[in-house]
Design an enzyme around this catalytic site. Structure first.
Site, PDB file in Angstrom:
ATOM      1  N   HIS A 142     -10.154  -5.396  -3.361  1.00 15.12           N
ATOM      2  CA  HIS A 142      -8.842  -5.520  -2.845  1.00 15.12           C
ATOM      3  C   HIS A 142      -8.698  -6.051  -1.547  1.00 15.12           C
ATOM      4  O   HIS A 142      -9.698  -5.526  -0.761  1.00 15.12           O
ATOM      5  CB  HIS A 142      -7.910  -4.208  -3.012  1.00 15.12           C
ATOM      6  CG  HIS A 142      -8.503  -3.001  -2.516  1.00 15.12           C
ATOM      7  ND1 HIS A 142      -9.217  -2.437  -3.247  1.00 15.12           N
ATOM      8  CD2 HIS A 142      -8.679  -2.262  -1.316  1.00 15.12           C
ATOM      9  CE1 HIS A 142      -9.746  -1.243  -2.768  1.00 15.12           C
ATOM     10  NE2 HIS A 142      -9.162  -1.323  -1.316  1.00 15.12           N
TER      11      HIS A 142
ATOM     12  N   ASP B 280       0.902  -1.097  -0.104  1.00 16.65           N
ATOM     13  CA  ASP B 280       0.007   0.053  -0.058  1.00 16.65           C
ATOM     14  C   ASP B 280       0.884   1.104  -0.018  1.00 16.65           C
ATOM     15  O   ASP B 280       1.899   1.246   0.647  1.00 16.65           O
ATOM     16  CB  ASP B 280      -1.060  -0.153   1.095  1.00 16.65           C
ATOM     17  CG  ASP B 280      -2.053   0.990   1.017  1.00 16.65           C
ATOM     18  OD1 ASP B 280      -3.303   0.659   0.887  1.00 16.65           O
ATOM     19  OD2 ASP B 280      -1.766   2.242   1.137  1.00 16.65           O
ATOM     20  N   ILE B 281       0.635   2.146  -0.781  1.00 12.34           N
ATOM     21  CA  ILE B 281       1.222   3.423  -0.751  1.00 12.34           C
ATOM     22  C   ILE B 281       1.335   4.224   0.332  1.00 12.34           C
ATOM     23  O   ILE B 281       2.190   5.087   0.652  1.00 12.34           O
ATOM     24  CB  ILE B 281       0.889   4.458  -2.004  1.00 12.34           C
ATOM     25  CG1 ILE B 281       1.771   5.110  -2.716  1.00 12.34           C
ATOM     26  CG2 ILE B 281      -0.497   4.888  -1.679  1.00 12.34           C
ATOM     27  CD1 ILE B 281       1.567   5.687  -4.066  1.00 12.34           C
TER      28      ILE B 281
ATOM     29  N   GLY C  61     -15.608   2.919   3.685  1.00 15.81           N
ATOM     30  CA  GLY C  61     -14.257   3.344   3.242  1.00 15.81           C
ATOM     31  C   GLY C  61     -13.481   2.949   2.044  1.00 15.81           C
ATOM     32  O   GLY C  61     -12.275   3.308   1.868  1.00 15.81           O
TER      33      GLY C  61
HETATM   34  P1  5GP Z   1      -9.729   1.370   0.258  1.00 16.52           P
HETATM   35  O1  5GP Z   1      -9.802   2.609   0.754  1.00 16.52           O
HETATM   36  O2  5GP Z   1     -10.398   1.456  -1.215  1.00 16.52           O
HETATM   37  O3  5GP Z   1     -10.075   0.003   0.894  1.00 16.52           O
HETATM   38  O4  5GP Z   1      -8.223   0.920  -0.068  1.00 16.52           O
HETATM   39  C1  5GP Z   1      -7.492   1.627  -1.181  1.00 16.52           C
HETATM   40  C2  5GP Z   1      -5.991   1.628  -0.739  1.00 16.52           C
HETATM   41  O5  5GP Z   1      -5.205   1.629  -1.823  1.00 16.52           O
HETATM   42  C3  5GP Z   1      -5.808   2.602   0.201  1.00 16.52           C
HETATM   43  O6  5GP Z   1      -4.998   2.112   1.632  1.00 16.52           O
HETATM   44  C4  5GP Z   1      -4.517   3.326  -0.292  1.00 16.52           C
HETATM   45  O7  5GP Z   1      -3.541   3.919   0.481  1.00 16.52           O
HETATM   46  C5  5GP Z   1      -4.020   2.482  -1.583  1.00 16.52           C
HETATM   47  N1  5GP Z   1      -3.678   3.276  -2.632  1.00 16.52           N
HETATM   48  C6  5GP Z   1      -4.309   4.174  -3.354  1.00 16.52           C
HETATM   49  N2  5GP Z   1      -3.587   4.788  -4.497  1.00 16.52           N
HETATM   50  C7  5GP Z   1      -2.681   3.770  -4.343  1.00 16.52           C
HETATM   51  C8  5GP Z   1      -1.267   3.499  -5.595  1.00 16.52           C
HETATM   52  O8  5GP Z   1      -1.435   4.275  -6.575  1.00 16.52           O
HETATM   53  N3  5GP Z   1      -0.381   2.636  -5.239  1.00 16.52           N
HETATM   54  C9  5GP Z   1      -0.681   1.742  -4.102  1.00 16.52           C
HETATM   55  N4  5GP Z   1       0.387   0.832  -3.840  1.00 16.52           N
HETATM   56  N5  5GP Z   1      -1.480   1.897  -3.197  1.00 16.52           N
HETATM   57  C10 5GP Z   1      -2.787   2.683  -3.460  1.00 16.52           C
END
Ligand code: 5GP
Ligand code: ZN
Length: 131
Positions: A117, A48-49, A110
């Site tokens: 994922h 995760d970034i 969220g």
């Molecule tokens: P969600 O909030 O949809 O459950 O999780 C999305 C996740 O993707 C977040 O934890 C966010 O930090 C991660 N994320 C968003 N953009 C990128 C990216 O460009 N690269 C990576 N490696 N992670 C990302």
């Protein structure tokens, strides 16, 4: 609940990383850089970034599926495989003493990237219940 409600199929099969504007499809196609920790024909795992724990890996099916709410019968295999990959990555990351696998489904939970994922989080103690 009728058993049939648990069975859905996709009318047209979506291909690997096929959505042009989807962030994670771009990562699958290697158009965007990511720190990949595991890859096979069906699944990709990358860091995760913005990590929320010392170990924070995202595990995705390469085929575009928007969210947990969009699963069809066709997706059962790959989602089971993704969970198995999460288990192996946890073991190999040395966090087997305690970790969490999270799938945020929908805006209110969220979810910010609409390519399904699993978050694998570990390496610190994790509070319960999550916020
Ligand atoms: P969600 O909030 O949809 O459950 O999780 C999305 C996740 O993707 C977040 O934890 C966010 O930090 C991660 N994320 C968003 N953009 C990128 C990216 O460009 N690269 C990576 N490696 N992670 C990302
Ligand atoms: Zn996608």
């Amino acid at each position: 609940m009728k058993k049939d409600l648990y069975h859905r199929t996709r009318s047209s099969r979506e291909e690997v990383g096929d959505l042009t504007d989807c962030l994670f499809c771009k990562i699958v196609r290697k158009e965007l850089q990511s720190d990949i920790v595991y890859e096979d024909d069906d699944v990709l795992a990358f860091r995760d970034i913005q990590p929320k724990a010392p170990v924070h890996v995202l595990i995705i099916p390469k085929r575009h599926i928007a969210s947990l709410a969009d699963l069809t019968d066709e997706d059962k295999g790959v989602m089971g495989h993704a969970m198995f990959v999460a288990s192996r990555l946890a073991r190999d990351s040395g966090i087997s003493e305690g970790y969490r696998v999270v799938v945020n489904c929908g805006k209110d939970a969220g979810q910010s990237v609409f390519h399904i994922h699993m978050h694998l989080l570990g390496g610190r103690s994790l509070g319960w219940p999550p916020g």
